[in-house]
Scaffold this motif. Structure first.
Motif, mmCIF file in Angstrom:
data_model
loop_
_atom_site.group_PDB
_atom_site.id
_atom_site.type_symbol
_atom_site.label_atom_id
_atom_site.label_comp_id
_atom_site.label_asym_id
_atom_site.label_seq_id
_atom_site.Cartn_x
_atom_site.Cartn_y
_atom_site.Cartn_z
ATOM 1 N N PHE A 29 0.734 -1.099 -0.111
ATOM 2 C CA PHE A 29 -0.080 0.049 -0.108
ATOM 3 C C PHE A 29 1.066 1.287 0.038
ATOM 4 C CE2 PHE A 29 -2.292 3.140 2.651
ATOM 5 C CZ PHE A 29 -3.294 3.446 1.938
ATOM 6 N N THR A 30 1.963 1.232 0.697
ATOM 7 C CA THR A 30 2.604 2.417 1.159
ATOM 8 C C THR A 30 3.680 2.732 -0.203
ATOM 9 O OG1 THR A 30 4.509 1.301 2.250
ATOM 10 C CG2 THR A 30 2.582 2.370 3.508
ATOM 11 N N LEU A 50 2.148 6.996 8.197
ATOM 12 C CA LEU A 50 0.974 6.326 8.065
ATOM 13 C C LEU A 50 0.827 5.544 9.089
ATOM 14 C CD1 LEU A 50 0.323 5.461 4.308
ATOM 15 C CD2 LEU A 50 -0.674 7.240 5.561
ATOM 16 N N GLN A 51 1.941 4.741 9.582
ATOM 17 C CA GLN A 51 1.827 3.965 10.757
ATOM 18 C C GLN A 51 1.369 4.451 12.052
ATOM 19 O OE1 GLN A 51 5.860 2.354 10.604
ATOM 20 N NE2 GLN A 51 5.362 0.609 9.282
ATOM 21 N N THR A 56 -1.173 5.399 16.957
ATOM 22 C CA THR A 56 -1.315 6.397 18.121
ATOM 23 C C THR A 56 -2.649 6.576 18.538
ATOM 24 O OG1 THR A 56 0.744 7.364 16.989
ATOM 25 C CG2 THR A 56 -0.314 8.484 18.735
ATOM 26 N N PRO A 57 -2.872 6.132 19.566
ATOM 27 C CA PRO A 57 -4.250 6.543 20.267
ATOM 28 C C PRO A 57 -4.391 8.264 20.578
ATOM 29 C CG PRO A 57 -3.215 5.588 21.918
ATOM 30 C CD PRO A 57 -2.137 5.552 20.795
ATOM 31 N N GLY A 58 -5.567 8.576 20.540
ATOM 32 C CA GLY A 58 -5.632 10.005 21.038
ATOM 33 C C GLY A 58 -5.058 11.218 19.955
ATOM 34 N N LYS A 59 -4.688 12.154 20.404
ATOM 35 C CA LYS A 59 -3.821 13.245 19.683
ATOM 36 C C LYS A 59 -2.750 12.820 19.203
ATOM 37 C CE LYS A 59 -2.906 18.191 19.786
ATOM 38 N NZ LYS A 59 -3.826 18.587 18.756
ATOM 39 N N THR A 384 -3.908 14.592 2.981
ATOM 40 C CA THR A 384 -3.371 13.289 2.211
ATOM 41 C C THR A 384 -3.216 11.933 2.968
ATOM 42 O OG1 THR A 384 -2.732 14.772 0.351
ATOM 43 C CG2 THR A 384 -2.043 12.457 0.273
ATOM 44 N N LEU A 385 -2.544 12.369 4.000
ATOM 45 C CA LEU A 385 -1.943 11.268 4.815
ATOM 46 C C LEU A 385 -3.038 10.682 5.715
ATOM 47 C CD1 LEU A 385 1.478 12.624 5.234
ATOM 48 C CD2 LEU A 385 1.101 10.394 4.100
ATOM 49 N N VAL A 386 -3.842 11.530 5.955
ATOM 50 C CA VAL A 386 -4.980 11.253 6.950
ATOM 51 C C VAL A 386 -5.924 10.298 6.392
ATOM 52 C CG1 VAL A 386 -7.092 11.993 8.274
ATOM 53 C CG2 VAL A 386 -5.019 13.059 8.726
ATOM 54 N N SER A 387 -5.966 10.641 4.922
ATOM 55 C CA SER A 387 -7.023 10.281 4.189
ATOM 56 C C SER A 387 -6.760 8.578 3.857
ATOM 57 C CB SER A 387 -7.228 10.909 2.884
ATOM 58 O OG SER A 387 -7.721 12.278 3.204
ATOM 59 N N ALA A 388 -5.513 8.640 3.520
ATOM 60 C CA ALA A 388 -4.860 7.187 3.347
ATOM 61 C C ALA A 388 -4.925 6.202 4.522
ATOM 62 C CB ALA A 388 -3.359 7.548 2.741
ATOM 63 N N ALA A 389 -4.520 6.970 5.480
ATOM 64 C CA ALA A 389 -4.522 6.080 6.724
ATOM 65 C C ALA A 389 -5.976 5.430 7.033
ATOM 66 C CB ALA A 389 -3.832 6.759 8.128
#
Length: 409
Positions: A29-30, A50-51, A56-59, A384-389
């Motif tokens: 994928f990456t 992306l990892q 990562t939980p939370g903020k 873009t990275l938030v969308s991909a994750a």
């Protein structure tokens, strides 16, 4: 020894046998998203980013993301460099994300969603004060606009625009500090929405789907009726009850042989000519549960504006859920797909609420609100990275997250 150790669901995989293809799936994928990057270190930090978003939980600050996926003491600086300063083209990555998502998601609609991103201070690119209808107050914020591929499996944002008020595009020093490209100019939100739709329609191999949106709180929707219709895009758009609409002429074969009919407001047209469907329809509510409603609808003339060919009107349909207590229509929708069954139109309209739920979840759990930077390129890369994750978490095989492992001496 590697600085990355694999975990599942946030727990270390001690004594467990992981799926043989889990890591390979994520790596593929990456590589697909970042294969156009010439430098290996750029590809590696794209994967780590992306990892971090997935693990990562939370903020999701850069420091917390770095600590979640690697033991390198300089990882947070490298992530900062990758998202804010490293020169890579987010449009290429988004195009790959569209293709990857289209291969896995049964796309029923393209949904548009405005996204309010609260900010402190006045230095983040595009930040301004605006009245947010849903919150009933003025908010210091950025305003993004996302285009989602939406289906039964969920919704994936695949393209973004950032609204830039005049104080940003007209100030040379502000443009320089935020690294706003020279070709970027102020656009009305309806024009940005149209750009998103046209851009997705130009993607090779992607089957077109109806555009679904409620942008009545942020922009004039009339251009979004005329221009997509004139360019052949089907749509289901929420409209104001005051929007002028002409009744469809009889017979419904266009206006060439008829005198123009005086327009009514969308609400007046429903109340005067609307038919309350004898069967109570079933639709899906925001909570995902079926809900029984009664619908009122009426034919309406849809204005079309073809590039270079003038106006070409045709017949569409205006519809709404009927409020039996107040005896009024609720949220009103307009479509240029009158041949669709009412159940199909209601199902398309319901995707709007589900997309807003996804936006809220991305803000709370996906890192949408956690961009650390002030620049225009950094904002687009982070989105873009938030969308991909999110796409990978939704549509991949079981996700393998990562946490730091002590490096060998």
């Amino acid at each position: 020894m590697s600085a990355i150790r694999e975990v599942r669901d946030g727990r270390e995989m001690r004594g467990r046998r992981r799926p043989a293809d889990g890591r390979a799936d994520f790596t593929a994928f990456t590589q697909r998203l970042f294969g156009h990057l010439h430098r290996v270190d750029q590809q590696r930090w794209g994967q780590v980013y992306l990892q971090g978003l997935l693990a990562t939980p939370g903020k999701k600050t850069l420091r917390r993301m770095a600590e979640a996926v690697t033991s390198s003491p300089t990882a947070s600086q490298s992530l900062q460099q990758f998202v804010n300063a490293s020169p890579w083209d987010w449009d290429v990555t988004r195009s790959e994300l569209v293709r990857w998502t289209g291969e896995r998601l049964t796309v029923r609609a393209w949904t548009l969603a405005p996204t309010v991103l609260p900010k402190r201070g006045a230095h983040s690119v595009g930040v301004h004060r605006r009245f947010v209808r849903e919150q009933g107050r003025i908010v210091n914020c950025q305003l993004g606009l996302a285009l989602f591929l939406s289906g039964e499996e969920g919704q994936v944002p695949v393209d973004w625009r950032l609204h830039l008020p005049e104080q940003w595009v007209g100030d040379a020093e502000a443009r320089r500090r935020a690294r706003i490209p020279e070709e970027t100019r102020q656009q009305a939100l309806w024009a940005q929405a149209l750009d998103l739709v046209d851009g997705l329609a130009a993607q090779p191999g992607l089957v077109r789907a109806p555009v679904v949106a409620d942008l009545t709180g942020v922009t004039d929707v009339r251009p979004l009726i005329e221009r997509p219709h004139g360019r052949g895009h089907g749509f289901v758009l929420a409209v104001s009850g005051q929007l002028p609409l002409a009744p469809a002429p009889e017979p419904y074969i266009g206006r060439a042989q008829h005198e123009p009919l005086p327009p009514l407001s969308a609400r007046q047209l429903l109340l005067r000519d609307g038919i309350r469907h004898p069967d109570v329809a079933v639709t899906v509510g925001p909570d995902g549960r079926p809900r029984r409603i009664q619908v009122i609808s009426s034919p309406a003339e849809i204005p079309g504006l073809r590039p270079g060919h003038g106006r070409v009107p045709s017949v569409g349909r205006v519809f709404a859920e009927w409020d039996p207590v107040r005896k009024l229509p609720r949220r009103i929708w307009l479509t240029n797909l009158p041949e669709r069954r009412m159940a199909d139109l209601l199902a398309l309209a319901s995707l709007h609420a589900r997309t807003l739920t996804t936006v809220s979840a991305l803000g709370e759990h996906g890192g949408l609100l956690d961009f650390e930077g002030r620049s225009f390129p950094g904002w687009h890369r982070h989105m873009t990275l938030v969308s991909a994750a999110h796409a990978y978490g939704l549509l991949s095989r079981p996700v393998l997250h990562h946490r730091p492992e002590r490096e060998a001496a």
